[in-house]
Design a protein around this motif. Structure first.
Motif, mmCIF file in Angstrom:
data_model
loop_
_atom_site.group_PDB
_atom_site.id
_atom_site.type_symbol
_atom_site.label_atom_id
_atom_site.label_comp_id
_atom_site.label_asym_id
_atom_site.label_seq_id
_atom_site.Cartn_x
_atom_site.Cartn_y
_atom_site.Cartn_z
ATOM 1 N N MET A 23 0.814 -1.209 0.000
ATOM 2 C CA MET A 23 0.000 0.000 0.000
ATOM 3 C C MET A 23 0.849 1.262 0.000
ATOM 4 S SD MET A 23 -2.958 -1.050 2.729
ATOM 5 C CE MET A 23 -4.120 -2.387 2.387
ATOM 6 N N SER A 24 2.129 1.128 0.344
ATOM 7 C CA SER A 24 2.986 2.303 0.456
ATOM 8 C C SER A 24 4.241 2.255 -0.396
ATOM 9 C CB SER A 24 3.391 2.509 1.924
ATOM 10 O OG SER A 24 2.263 2.692 2.754
ATOM 11 N N GLU A 25 4.601 1.074 -0.911
ATOM 12 C CA GLU A 25 5.895 0.982 -1.591
ATOM 13 C C GLU A 25 6.039 -0.360 -2.297
ATOM 14 O OE1 GLU A 25 10.561 2.049 -0.398
ATOM 15 O OE2 GLU A 25 9.190 1.269 1.112
ATOM 16 N N THR A 30 0.814 3.752 -5.807
ATOM 17 C CA THR A 30 -0.006 3.594 -4.617
ATOM 18 C C THR A 30 -1.091 4.670 -4.571
ATOM 19 O OG1 THR A 30 1.455 4.967 -3.262
ATOM 20 C CG2 THR A 30 1.921 2.606 -3.336
ATOM 21 N N ASN A 31 -2.138 4.383 -3.832
ATOM 22 C CA ASN A 31 -3.250 5.317 -3.687
ATOM 23 C C ASN A 31 -3.776 5.189 -2.266
ATOM 24 O OD1 ASN A 31 -6.064 6.239 -3.601
ATOM 25 N ND2 ASN A 31 -5.894 6.491 -5.812
ATOM 26 N N ASP A 32 -3.510 6.183 -1.429
ATOM 27 C CA ASP A 32 -3.861 6.086 -0.015
ATOM 28 C C ASP A 32 -5.364 5.923 0.201
ATOM 29 O OD1 ASP A 32 -1.212 6.295 0.579
ATOM 30 O OD2 ASP A 32 -1.343 8.246 1.576
ATOM 31 N N SER A 35 -6.307 2.408 -0.529
ATOM 32 C CA SER A 35 -5.765 1.523 0.501
ATOM 33 C C SER A 35 -6.580 1.608 1.789
ATOM 34 C CB SER A 35 -4.303 1.883 0.778
ATOM 35 O OG SER A 35 -3.486 1.600 -0.339
ATOM 36 N N ASN A 61 3.902 3.468 5.815
ATOM 37 C CA ASN A 61 2.871 2.443 5.917
ATOM 38 C C ASN A 61 2.258 2.388 7.310
ATOM 39 O OD1 ASN A 61 2.230 -0.946 5.926
ATOM 40 N ND2 ASN A 61 1.550 0.309 4.215
ATOM 41 N N LYS A 281 -3.841 -3.982 -2.228
ATOM 42 C CA LYS A 281 -4.305 -2.623 -1.972
ATOM 43 C C LYS A 281 -5.633 -2.357 -2.668
ATOM 44 C CE LYS A 281 -0.787 -1.451 -5.413
ATOM 45 N NZ LYS A 281 0.527 -0.832 -5.620
#
Length: 329
Positions: A23-25, A30-32, A35, A61, A281
């Motif tokens: 979700m972060s890398e 990525t798309n918060d 996620s 994360n 994600k």
């Protein structure tokens, strides 16, 4: 959602957890917002076991997962890790530390980023070869006494290290890569975990996405995807491994399930003491993965899968050579 006991603890966790790293890398864009929706959907669907680490991001994360966890704390068994050191200015570089003062500083930082008072399961991410495991686990045990951590875990530790650590403080979980194409821990680590009542948490149970069948050629990987540098995804290794995946895909389709569901069902069938934590994600993949809980594989089917994908079949190491020496430490 089916539940399984967390080893040497009073907790029960969902039979399938959720790995949050991607979700972060590491796995492309990525798309918060997406996620966070996936995290909340996971909790709504009965997943209560979320896995993160300070090194993912780095640090981003835990902050992302914390936005959900702090609002739904009673619904979550949160696991995080320390031990891999990254320079924010040169994140590709890796170091390792299990020094007691480092352990305690990392815990305080993780608690702050997550926005919680206590970490349910705190792992050493990689064994530090320069610090005796007894010293590292001793510091982790102090965190339990202080109420900052509830239970302890190790990641990618050898059977011997697990035994030594467990003698200092009960170990609840050992995390390792485990799937139809990563089975090296079956010889010593899994038997040791069963002997000591420790849960084996299987990360990358979908073979870092390879077992899903979504990659048919190397170019299918995003330019910034770290798997482009993974030996199993490169050159002749890719060609050999995709041939196995194609056989597994045909087998799954004949049974009316997806390749990813087959891969998860296989891990789940290895015993109640093993809990896979596939990472995703996206809500659609999350829900697809959850259906694997209800797929039962017979002894005959498991034997057939062993024939299709035997232990020695996969081509290439799990990590590049420099990282391999830190596995099963």
């Amino acid at each position: 959602m089916q539940k399984r006991p967390l080893g040497n603890s009073s907790l029960t966790i969902s039979a399938i957890g959720l790995g949050c790293m991607g979700m972060s890398e590491f796995y492309g864009a990525t798309n918060d917002a997406e996620s966070i929706l996936t995290l909340n959907t996971a909790l709504d669907e009965g997943i209560n076991f979320l896995d993160t680490a300070d090194v993912y991001g780095p640090f981003k994360n835990e902050e992302l997962v914390g936005k959900v966890v702090r609002k739904r704390r009673d619904e979550v068994v949160i696991a995080t890790k320390f031990g891999i050191v990254r320079d924010p200015n040169e994140p590709a570089k890796r170091g390792f530390s299990g020094r007691p003062e480092y352990v305690k500083a990392c815990c305080d930082a993780s608690l702050k980023r997550l926005g919680i008072d206590t970490i349910d399961l705190y792992y050493q991410h990689r064994v530090d070869p320069t610090t005796p495991i007894e010293e590292t686990v001793g510091a982790m045990s102090d965190l339990v006494k202080e109420g900052k951590v509830r239970y302890l875990g190790l990641s990618e530790a050898s059977a011997q290290t697990i035994q030594r650590a467990h003698a200092v403080h009960p170990i609840s979980a050992v995390q390792s890569e485990y799937s139809l194409w990563s089975r090296d821990i079956e010889e010593a680590v899994i038997p040791k975990c069963k002997e000591l009542g420790i849960t084996l948490v299987a990360y990358s149970p979908l073979g870092r996405g390879f077992l899903t069948g979504q990659f048919q050629k190397y170019e299918d990987l995003a330019p910034d995807d770290f798997r482009r540098n993974s030996p199993r995804f490169m050159g002749e290794n890719f060609d050999k491994n995709i041939a196995i995946v194609q056989l597994l895909t045909r087998w799954a389709e004949a049974r009316g399930i997806t390749p990813s569901q087959l891969a998860l069902a296989w891990v789940l069938a290895q015993g109640e003491t093993i809990v896979p934590i596939p990472g995703t994600k996206r809500v659609s993949y999350l829900k697809q993965n959850l259906e694997a809980v209800d797929i039962m594989l017979s002894k005959e089917e498991l034997a057939e899968l062993d024939r299709i994908s035997p232990k020695e079949a996969v081509a290439g190491t799990r990590y590049v050579e420099a990282m391999m020496k830190f596995l099963n430490g």
